[in-house]
Design a protein around this motif. Structure first.
Motif, PDB file in Angstrom:
ATOM      1  N   PRO A 115     -21.225  43.142 -50.210  1.00 60.28           N
ATOM      2  CA  PRO A 115     -20.821  42.320 -51.366  1.00 60.28           C
ATOM      3  C   PRO A 115     -19.597  42.888 -52.082  1.00 60.28           C
ATOM      4  O   PRO A 115     -18.716  42.127 -52.501  1.00 60.28           O
ATOM      5  N   ARG A 116     -19.532  44.201 -52.193  1.00 59.55           N
ATOM      6  CA  ARG A 116     -18.372  44.809 -52.855  1.00 59.55           C
ATOM      7  C   ARG A 116     -17.094  44.587 -52.056  1.00 59.55           C
ATOM      8  O   ARG A 116     -16.030  44.308 -52.619  1.00 59.55           O
ATOM      9  N   LYS A 120     -13.875  42.465 -53.601  1.00 59.19           N
ATOM     10  CA  LYS A 120     -12.535  43.048 -53.787  1.00 59.19           C
ATOM     11  C   LYS A 120     -11.512  42.477 -52.815  1.00 59.19           C
ATOM     12  O   LYS A 120     -10.308  42.693 -52.984  1.00 59.19           O
ATOM     13  N   THR A 121     -11.977  41.708 -51.827  1.00 64.83           N
ATOM     14  CA  THR A 121     -11.065  41.020 -50.928  1.00 64.83           C
ATOM     15  C   THR A 121     -10.697  39.635 -51.457  1.00 64.83           C
ATOM     16  O   THR A 121      -9.527  39.232 -51.424  1.00 64.83           O
ATOM     17  N   VAL A 122     -11.684  38.911 -51.986  1.00 62.89           N
ATOM     18  CA  VAL A 122     -11.480  37.507 -52.359  1.00 62.89           C
ATOM     19  C   VAL A 122     -11.021  37.338 -53.807  1.00 62.89           C
ATOM     20  O   VAL A 122     -10.052  36.610 -54.083  1.00 62.89           O
ATOM     21  N   HIS A 216     -12.537  48.636 -60.764  1.00 61.93           N
ATOM     22  CA  HIS A 216     -13.931  48.793 -61.188  1.00 61.93           C
ATOM     23  C   HIS A 216     -14.913  48.684 -60.027  1.00 61.93           C
ATOM     24  O   HIS A 216     -16.112  48.921 -60.211  1.00 61.93           O
ATOM     25  N   LEU A 217     -14.400  48.325 -58.840  1.00 66.14           N
ATOM     26  CA  LEU A 217     -15.221  48.404 -57.630  1.00 66.14           C
ATOM     27  C   LEU A 217     -14.921  49.695 -56.872  1.00 66.14           C
ATOM     28  O   LEU A 217     -15.251  49.832 -55.697  1.00 66.14           O
ATOM     29  N   GLY A 349     -16.883  41.739 -65.688  1.00 66.67           N
ATOM     30  CA  GLY A 349     -16.234  41.587 -64.387  1.00 66.67           C
ATOM     31  C   GLY A 349     -17.226  41.203 -63.308  1.00 66.67           C
ATOM     32  O   GLY A 349     -17.921  40.187 -63.395  1.00 66.67           O
ATOM     33  N   THR A 350     -17.343  42.033 -62.284  1.00 63.40           N
ATOM     34  CA  THR A 350     -18.256  41.738 -61.173  1.00 63.40           C
ATOM     35  C   THR A 350     -19.690  42.195 -61.455  1.00 63.40           C
ATOM     36  O   THR A 350     -20.576  41.984 -60.626  1.00 63.40           O
TER      37      THR A 350
END
Length: 409
Positions: A115-116, A120-122, A216-217, A349-350
């Motif tokens: 999921p991380r 961080k890709t999308v 933050h990831l 954020g996420t």
């Protein structure tokens, strides 16, 4: 607080910065009183003081465990503790360092890593995120609630930006990554408000995500690349004398305001980063500075009860308090009191996707506080808070600048 930093970190930039921060901490515990996760869980390790001890242990070379990572992951990075700390401990910067060290030392299980990696890709790429949002809206009934909650209905056609070239005062707006797809009218509304105040606002298409998502990831290398790209995109306008860089999402504003710190060890970008940070402005700062002109343009009106949710990034990160509330009151809104207004809404954020249980508890508490005074409308200053609250609210949630724009019509 004494910290005997291990040899592998002692002469690194991260080790030196962390050591300076740790020495300020007197472990008084005032921070626990304003920590949202400590309030919910009652665990010392889920409060700032406990997390500081965990980071100290990592820096001293003690083994890194999944428990260490869990308690650091649960932090919202709301910085409420920084507003409470009597010693000026820069907890947010220390947490960034601690999380990255843990990430480097301890491999995540696949169910956490995937999921991380996807986020961080999308999220930071509008070319990927925009189509993903469109597809998500079409398939919304089939999505898990934690994802479906994040997809507001498609916005009505946004009113156009003002005509260019009408004013000598010019400011650059950061478009960001998710806001153009989720709430495209926010920057346009800001441009219209500033146009009425004699300021031209424009975007630079080469700029993109501020870097906060990847930062933050715990992918700080990629985050720094995002920051450098934005600096390169903005720099010609900086050299041309742009008056400010306006960031309409307070979460992104905190990140851009931090460029000077985050790139301080980059010989090629340190000076430019500091300059960009110094130019960064929240729209409330710009509009409030023109308060006299704004009030002259606002027709007297009673617009009803409104509750303002002050994002953590606005009040604890940017240290802006009471400014938006005064602007909304000047526009004719009756602001209702909000209990525990310093506590996070759970968006972060996420965080709301990665820690849904805690996030939803915090949202329920925040919405109860926001609606207790009978407000017919909720205003906020950050796209993450807006979409998060909107998902759980029956009361409409808007960005405050859109309300000022409408009041000026």
């Amino acid at each position: 607080m004494d910290c005997r930093i291990a040899d592998e970190y002692r002469d690194t930039h991260a080790g030196r910065v962390a050591g300076e921060i740790l020495r300020k901490c007197v472990h008084c515990g005032f921070c626990t009183a304003t920590c949202p996760t400590y309030q919910l869980l009652g665990d010392e390790l889920d409060g700032p003081r406990g997390r500081i001890y965990l980071i100290k242990q990592v820096l001293e070379g003690q083994p890194v465990t999944a428990k260490t990572r869990l308690h650091l992951d649960r932090c919202l990075t709301c910085r409420s503790c920084e507003s409470t700390c009597p010693s000026g401990v820069e907890y947010g910067h220390l947490l960034d360092i601690g999380r990255q060290l843990v990430e480097d030392k301890l491999q995540r299980p696949l169910n956490e890593a995937l999921p991380r990696a996807l986020l961080k890709t999308v999220l930071p790429e509008p070319a990927l995120f925009g189509p993903a949002v469109a597809l998500g809206r079409a398939l919304k009934p089939l999505l898990p609630s934690v994802l479906a909650d994040k997809l507001p209905p498609a916005a009505a056609d946004a009113r156009p930006w003002p005509e260019k070239g009408r004013h000598s005062r010019r400011m650059l707006a950061l478009a960001g990554c998710v806001q153009p797809s989720l709430a495209p009218n926010i920057n346009a509304a800001t441009a219209r408000v500033l146009d009425r105040l004699g300021i031209e606002l424009f975007e630079e298409k080469k700029a993109g995500c501020c870097g906060a998502v990847r930062h933050h990831l715990n992918d700080q290398a990629a985050a720094r690349a995002d920051m450098r790209r934005n600096i390169d995109a903005c720099w010609p306008h900086v050299e041309a004398g742009v008056e400010a860089i306006v960031v309409t999402a307070s979460g992104c504003g905190v990140q851009v305001r931090d460029y000077g710190h985050l790139l301080a060890d980059d010989a090629d970008y340190a000076e430019k980063a500091a300059r960009v940070s110094a130019l960064c402005r929240d729209p409330s700062e710009v509009v409030a500075a023109e308060g006299g002109r704004l009030r002259a343009l606002l027709a007297p009106a009673e617009r009803g009860k409104l509750a303002f949710q002050s994002p953590c990034t606005l009040q604890h990160g940017l240290k802006i308090r009471g400014v938006v509330e005064n602007l909304l009151a000047a526009a004719g809104y009756l602001l209702t009191p909000v209990a525990d207004g310093h506590l996070c809404c759970g968006s972060a954020g996420t965080y709301s996707l990665l820690q849904p249980a805690l996030s939803q508890q915090l949202r329920a508490n925040k919405l109860a506080a926001l609606t207790a005074g009978g407000a017919a409308l909720i205003a906020t200053a950050n796209i993450g808070c807006l979409t998060h609250l909107q998902a759980g609210a029956t009361t409409p949630v808007r960005h405050w600048i859109e309300l000022i724009d409408e009041a000026l019509e």
